[in-house]
Every structure is written in C-alpha cells, then in structure tokens.
Design an enzyme around this catalytic site. Structure first.
Site, PDB file in Angstrom:
ATOM      1  CE1 TYR A  93      -2.727  -3.200   0.291  1.00  0.00           C
ATOM      2  CE2 TYR A  93      -4.007  -1.924   2.146  1.00  0.00           C
ATOM      3  CZ  TYR A  93      -3.849  -3.112   0.995  1.00  0.00           C
ATOM      4  OH  TYR A  93      -4.978  -3.960   1.004  1.00  0.00           O
TER       5      TYR A  93
ATOM      6  CE  LYS B 113       0.971 -17.897  -0.886  1.00  0.00           C
ATOM      7  NZ  LYS B 113      -0.555 -19.105  -0.976  1.00  0.00           N
TER       8      LYS B 113
ATOM      9  CG  ASP C  51      -3.144 -19.583   0.828  1.00  0.00           C
ATOM     10  OD1 ASP C  51      -2.553 -19.868   2.066  1.00  0.00           O
ATOM     11  OD2 ASP C  51      -3.027 -20.126  -0.043  1.00  0.00           O
TER      12      ASP C  51
ATOM     13  CG  ASP D 171      -7.111  -3.882   3.668  1.00  0.00           C
ATOM     14  OD1 ASP D 171      -8.187  -3.593   4.440  1.00  0.00           O
ATOM     15  OD2 ASP D 171      -7.281  -3.482   2.537  1.00  0.00           O
TER      16      ASP D 171
ATOM     17  CG  ASP E  55     -12.946  -5.798   5.351  1.00  0.00           C
ATOM     18  OD1 ASP E  55     -12.152  -5.187   6.074  1.00  0.00           O
ATOM     19  OD2 ASP E  55     -13.350  -5.369   4.363  1.00  0.00           O
TER      20      ASP E  55
END
Ligand code: IPM
Ligand code: MG
Length: 364
Positions: free
Chosen positions: A146, A196, A228, A252, A256
């Site tokens: 970001y 990851k 994941d 992020d 959510d």
C-alpha cells in the site's frame, strides 16, 4: 484537572452520526472520571475535499499535530461521488493513507470480539461460535504494497502495465512483531504468525525476523500459518486464535473476514498506534447508502473511543466499562436496523436510541 486534547475527524457518510454518539459517551466518561477531553473538530475525507480542495487540508494537519490523539470517523464516497474527485485526492488515497504515513501509525489493532451477547449477529453456526470469539488481529499499517512505489505506463508495443512494490525492512518487521508478542503476553500467549513464505520473499524475511524476536518472549507459543489457510481456519474454527500478526495487505483482507465472522464490520473498532501519536477509527467504510437515516450502529465508533481511552490515555477501566455497556444493550435484545437479524427477534432502535441506552448503562 487532567486534560487530553483530541482531534475529531467525523468523516463522510454515516461518520457524523456515529461520531456524535461516540462523543456523547466520551462526555459522560469525562464527567465520571474527572478528566477533561478538549475536542478539536477538523475536516477530513470527501467532504473536506469538496469544501477545501484537499481531502486532508493543512489546517486539519495542524490540528492533528497539536492534539494528543485523533478520533476519526469513516471516510469515503459512493462510487458515483468518488468519480468527481481526481484519483489521488479520493479520500482513501488522499487522506487516509497520508494520515497513517504522517503519524507513522504502524500498529493496527483490530479486535474480532464476539461475546455471547452478540453471538446472534454471526453468520456462523452456533456450535462454531459457542463460547465466543476473542481475537486481536495486529496488522502492520504503514508498509508493504500500500505504501510501495508505483509505476503505471505503456511498453514499447503499447501494452499498458502497472508495477507496485512491496517493501519491508527488518526494523519495520521487528517493531510490529514486538507489539504482537507484547499483546500476546497480556493474553493467552499464543501468537499466530500469518505469512506466505512459500511464495513471497517478504514473508521469508518476516519469518526470519520472527525467529530473532521470539526468544525475547519465551512464554509465547508461536504458531505459523499461511495466509490463505488462515482465511479458511478463521471460518472453520475461529476459536483457536487469540493474537494474529501479519503485514499490511494480509491484515486488510483478514480483518474484513473477521468482520464477516462477527456479522458486520460495524462491530469492529480499531486502534492505529504510531510512534508518537495514535488514531482510532471504525474498521468499516462510510456506508453512504444508509447515511442520514439514523440506523447505523455506533458500536465501532464508540468502541474506538474505548480503545483510545485504553491505549492513549491509560484508562483501561473506563474502556472496559464502555464495552460492557454496549454488550449489555445488545444482551437486552436491542439492535439497529443496519445489523443483520436473521431471526427477526431483536428490537431495532435508532442510532441515537442505541447510544442513549449505552449512556444509561454507564450512568448505572
Ligand atoms: C481499512 C481500509 C483501508 C485500507 C482503505 C480505505 C484504504 O480498507 O482500513 O482496512 O485498505 O487500509
Ligand atoms: Mg480494509
């Protein structure tokens, strides 16, 4: 009398409505505790852009610079309204990311908290949420994709391309890991490291630093989980998690998902802790579709006040009282119309009525 100064950025959409309620709660806490909160309202977000030509005006920056903490409502505009603003001035890119950068708010705390009184909001089966969910997602907030360099262009053959870079250095990684380990120490002492590293070099370095930081916290058990797989595990068995730490974009997305476990991002306050200054905000957006209707639940905004009291002003007892008060109001069967009520058993009240009930609880 002790005074704390707070920059108040009410934001867009439902921001003004839920901020008004959060300030009402803060006022009562001030009266009860004999602490003075000096409030300094300032423009921020889409409305700021339309009124001043900047989503994060200089005057707002000056006010935030001077205050002890920043309380921020949700920002953002509808898809149509957004198109009226140049891409780089749109509230997310023009205000929110610059706010995070300015105060270096690298440690984002997002509690995924589902006590029994809120369990009916979760879309998960009762047997999965039985006993409640109580997770703290710790998201690195000022690094990674970001904030990395971006390049948009055309190759010689005319093909359009984009390049975005994911940067972290060892110091950025170490400081967020220390935050997560410290949080774990005060809780169940189980820390899930989300990464990851089977694909991303940034995760390889992340895990290397974790191995260096972990020995400082021998009482914390570290569990590694690939991002994941973490998404699946959060849905199948959220109760196995206590503190989870991860880089910016993973946080992020998974936070959510956490909102989804609760039934709504409206049930997720957050704290964004900086090196010198911190700010507090709901994890959700400005919900322009329901703005002005008086149906938005103020939980996440009031909860952000609680997090501010705890983390910036060292008032953990007051913070707990606020969260307990809101829990009790839900426990009495009240809700607001924005929160899902699949069985239709709850009594919907307005934004204002909800917070009046919270105040009644606080006044005891
Ligand atoms: C959040 C939001 C922001 C983010 C957006 C609005 C820039 O989704 O706080 O999670 O991506 O960090
Ligand atoms: Mg987000």
């Amino acid at each position: 009398m002790k005074t704390h100064s707070i920059a108040v950025l009410e934001g867009d959409g439902i921001g003004p409505e839920i901020m008004a309620e959060a300030l009402g709660v803060l006022r009562v806490v001030g009266e009860q505790s004999g602490v003075k909160f000096a409030l300094h309202p300032a423009l921020f977000g889409g409305r700021a852009y339309f009124e001043t030509g900047s989503a994060f005006p200089d005057e707002t920056k000056a006010i935030c610079d001077r205050c002890d903490a920043i309380l921020k409502g949700p920002i953002g505009l509808s898809f149509e309204e957004s198109k009226k603003i140049p891409v780089d001035e749109q509230p997310e890119r023009g205000a929110l990311l610059p706010l995070r950068k300015r105060y270096n708010t690298y440690a984002n705390f997002r509690p995924v908290y589902l006590p029994a009184e809120l369990a009916h909001f979760s879309p998960l089966k009762p047997r999965v949420v039985e006993g409640g969910i109580d997770i703290v997602i710790i998201r690195e907030l000022v690094g990674g994709l970001y904030f990395g360099e971006k390049e948009v262009g055309k190759r010689s053959d005319g093909t359009r391309y984009v390049r975005e870079t994911l940067d972290y250095d060892e110091h950025q990684i170490a400081r967020i890991l220390h935050v997560a380990f410290k949080e774990s120490m005060g809780r169940k002492r189980v820390l899930h490291n989300v990464h990851k590293n089977n694909v991303l070099k940034s995760s390889v370095l992340w895990c290397e630093i974790l191995d260096e930081v972990a020995p400082h916290y021998p009482d914390v058990q570290v569990k590694h989980i690939i991002v994941d797989a973490a998404a699946t595990a959060l849905v199948l068995n959220p109760r196995q998690f206590d503190v989870m730490v991860m880089e910016n974009m993973f946080g992020d997305i998974l936070s959510d998902l956490g909102g989804g476990l609760l039934g709504s991002l409206g049930l997720m306050p957050s704290a964004c802790i900086g090196t010198e200054k911190s700010y507090y905000e709901p994890s959700h957006g400005s919900a322009p579709d329901i703005a002005g209707k008086g149906i938005a639940n103020p939980y996440s905004m009031i909860g952000s006040v609680a997090m501010m009291l705890e983390k910036s002003f060292h008032m953990p007892a007051e913070a707990r009282r606020i969260m307990d008060a809101m829990r009790n109001v839900f426990g009495q069967g009240f809700t607001t119309a924005d929160l899902r009520d699949p069985e239709g058993k709850l009594a919907p009240v307005s934004t204002r009525e909800f917070s009046e009930k919270v105040l009644e609880q606080l006044r005891g």
